[in-house]
Scaffold this motif. Sequence first.
Motif, PDB file in Angstrom:
ATOM      1  N   GLY A   1       0.816  -1.207   0.000  1.00 40.11           N
ATOM      2  CA  GLY A   1       0.000   0.000   0.000  1.00 40.11           C
ATOM      3  C   GLY A   1       0.853   1.262   0.000  1.00 40.11           C
ATOM      4  O   GLY A   1       2.071   1.209   0.193  1.00 40.11           O
ATOM      5  N   GLN A   2       0.180   2.394  -0.215  1.00 40.55           N
ATOM      6  CA  GLN A   2       0.877   3.683  -0.215  1.00 40.55           C
ATOM      7  C   GLN A   2       0.047   4.695   0.580  1.00 40.55           C
ATOM      8  O   GLN A   2      -0.748   5.437   0.012  1.00 40.55           O
ATOM      9  CB  GLN A   2       1.096   4.186  -1.648  1.00 40.55           C
ATOM     10  CG  GLN A   2       1.909   3.241  -2.506  1.00 40.55           C
ATOM     11  CD  GLN A   2       2.290   3.844  -3.844  1.00 40.55           C
ATOM     12  OE1 GLN A   2       3.348   4.419  -4.010  1.00 40.55           O
ATOM     13  NE2 GLN A   2       1.391   3.719  -4.818  1.00 40.55           N
ATOM     14  N   ASN A   3       0.237   4.678   1.872  1.00 39.41           N
ATOM     15  CA  ASN A   3      -0.483   5.612   2.738  1.00 39.41           C
ATOM     16  C   ASN A   3       0.221   6.962   2.685  1.00 39.41           C
ATOM     17  O   ASN A   3       1.059   7.283   3.524  1.00 39.41           O
ATOM     18  CB  ASN A   3      -0.527   5.078   4.174  1.00 39.41           C
ATOM     19  CG  ASN A   3      -1.333   5.986   5.082  1.00 39.41           C
ATOM     20  OD1 ASN A   3      -2.221   6.703   4.629  1.00 39.41           O
ATOM     21  ND2 ASN A   3      -1.011   5.972   6.368  1.00 39.41           N
ATOM     22  N   ASN A   4      -0.128   7.729   1.666  1.00 44.49           N
ATOM     23  CA  ASN A   4       0.559   8.981   1.381  1.00 44.49           C
ATOM     24  C   ASN A   4      -0.385   9.836   0.548  1.00 44.49           C
ATOM     25  O   ASN A   4      -1.053   9.311  -0.352  1.00 44.49           O
ATOM     26  CB  ASN A   4       1.854   8.672   0.605  1.00 44.49           C
ATOM     27  CG  ASN A   4       2.723   9.880   0.385  1.00 44.49           C
ATOM     28  OD1 ASN A   4       2.338  10.814  -0.304  1.00 44.49           O
ATOM     29  ND2 ASN A   4       3.929   9.858   0.957  1.00 44.49           N
ATOM     30  N   PRO A   5      -0.484  11.142   0.806  1.00 46.58           N
ATOM     31  CA  PRO A   5      -1.440  11.977   0.058  1.00 46.58           C
ATOM     32  C   PRO A   5      -1.181  12.020  -1.440  1.00 46.58           C
ATOM     33  O   PRO A   5      -2.088  12.367  -2.213  1.00 46.58           O
ATOM     34  CB  PRO A   5      -1.273  13.366   0.698  1.00 46.58           C
ATOM     35  CG  PRO A   5       0.022  13.327   1.425  1.00 46.58           C
ATOM     36  CD  PRO A   5       0.203  11.914   1.858  1.00 46.58           C
ATOM     37  N   ASN A   6       0.021  11.677  -1.864  1.00 53.26           N
ATOM     38  CA  ASN A   6       0.321  11.699  -3.295  1.00 53.26           C
ATOM     39  C   ASN A   6      -0.265  10.503  -4.040  1.00 53.26           C
ATOM     40  O   ASN A   6      -0.257  10.500  -5.273  1.00 53.26           O
ATOM     41  CB  ASN A   6       1.838  11.710  -3.514  1.00 53.26           C
ATOM     42  CG  ASN A   6       2.473  13.023  -3.106  1.00 53.26           C
ATOM     43  OD1 ASN A   6       2.227  14.059  -3.715  1.00 53.26           O
ATOM     44  ND2 ASN A   6       3.284  12.995  -2.060  1.00 53.26           N
ATOM     45  N   HIS A   7      -0.764   9.510  -3.300  1.00 51.13           N
ATOM     46  CA  HIS A   7      -1.189   8.276  -3.951  1.00 51.13           C
ATOM     47  C   HIS A   7      -2.601   7.864  -3.552  1.00 51.13           C
ATOM     48  O   HIS A   7      -3.070   8.169  -2.454  1.00 51.13           O
ATOM     49  CB  HIS A   7      -0.207   7.149  -3.618  1.00 51.13           C
ATOM     50  CG  HIS A   7       1.127   7.336  -4.287  1.00 51.13           C
ATOM     51  ND1 HIS A   7       1.328   7.049  -5.600  1.00 51.13           N
ATOM     52  CD2 HIS A   7       2.309   7.810  -3.803  1.00 51.13           C
ATOM     53  CE1 HIS A   7       2.584   7.329  -5.918  1.00 51.13           C
ATOM     54  NE2 HIS A   7       3.203   7.791  -4.853  1.00 51.13           N
ATOM     55  N   CYS A   8      -3.244   7.148  -4.498  1.00 50.85           N
ATOM     56  CA  CYS A   8      -4.597   6.629  -4.243  1.00 50.85           C
ATOM     57  C   CYS A   8      -4.701   5.143  -4.599  1.00 50.85           C
ATOM     58  O   CYS A   8      -5.791   4.581  -4.525  1.00 50.85           O
ATOM     59  CB  CYS A   8      -5.640   7.432  -5.026  1.00 50.85           C
ATOM     60  SG  CYS A   8      -5.328   7.544  -6.805  1.00 50.85           S
TER      61      CYS A   8
END
Length: 206
Positions: free
Chosen positions: A42-49
């Motif tokens: 996963g990518q828990n980061n505002p840049n990614h969905c």
Amino acid sequence: ERIREELTKLLLSAEPEKLLIAEKAGLCRIFLPEFSQMLRTGQNNPNHCYNVGMHSLHAVKHIQELYGSLREGEAPYDGCMPEEKVNTILVYAALLHDVGKPLCRQADEEGMDHFHGHDRKGSELAHSILRRLRFDNETVRLVEKLIRFHEWRYEGNRRSLRRLVHKAGAATMPFLFMLQEADVHSQSDYNREDKLAHMREARRMF
């Protein structure tokens, strides 16, 4: 070689996301286990969905669209490379540009994911993957280089861009601009317009 040919045809098709069928059937764990790991990251980061794997599949579709929209004479390498080979280099760079993220994932105190060094690690992994698939030296070299520099941040000045051109090579820059744009279009819309504006300015300076 047969696995490489079938995988390449799939990635160059209008539906590269059908690679997910191979994943569900357990085939990716045999010939591309790195992609299976990307889908689990996963990518828990505002840049990614999206998770890393889905983000990369979206990047494959976007880079196909970007390459297909080029006018005659704008193609990378000025047409000295067969069109299918250029397209192959681009889709593999898009598929594998974040292949290093599963090994570089770290969460900060607030639980946000960061992937420091994934460009360098991804470049090394891509080299191994493409060698395993028996790709030619030129394809391996270019994909590896694109992944190595895809995270380069344009600082809005000629010195920064000149440094990148010196390291990556002027002939590589059209490929790199395309990969970076496909990457941004495959992320969340967080700061997307600012990122694209910086790229447009970098292209103008180049």
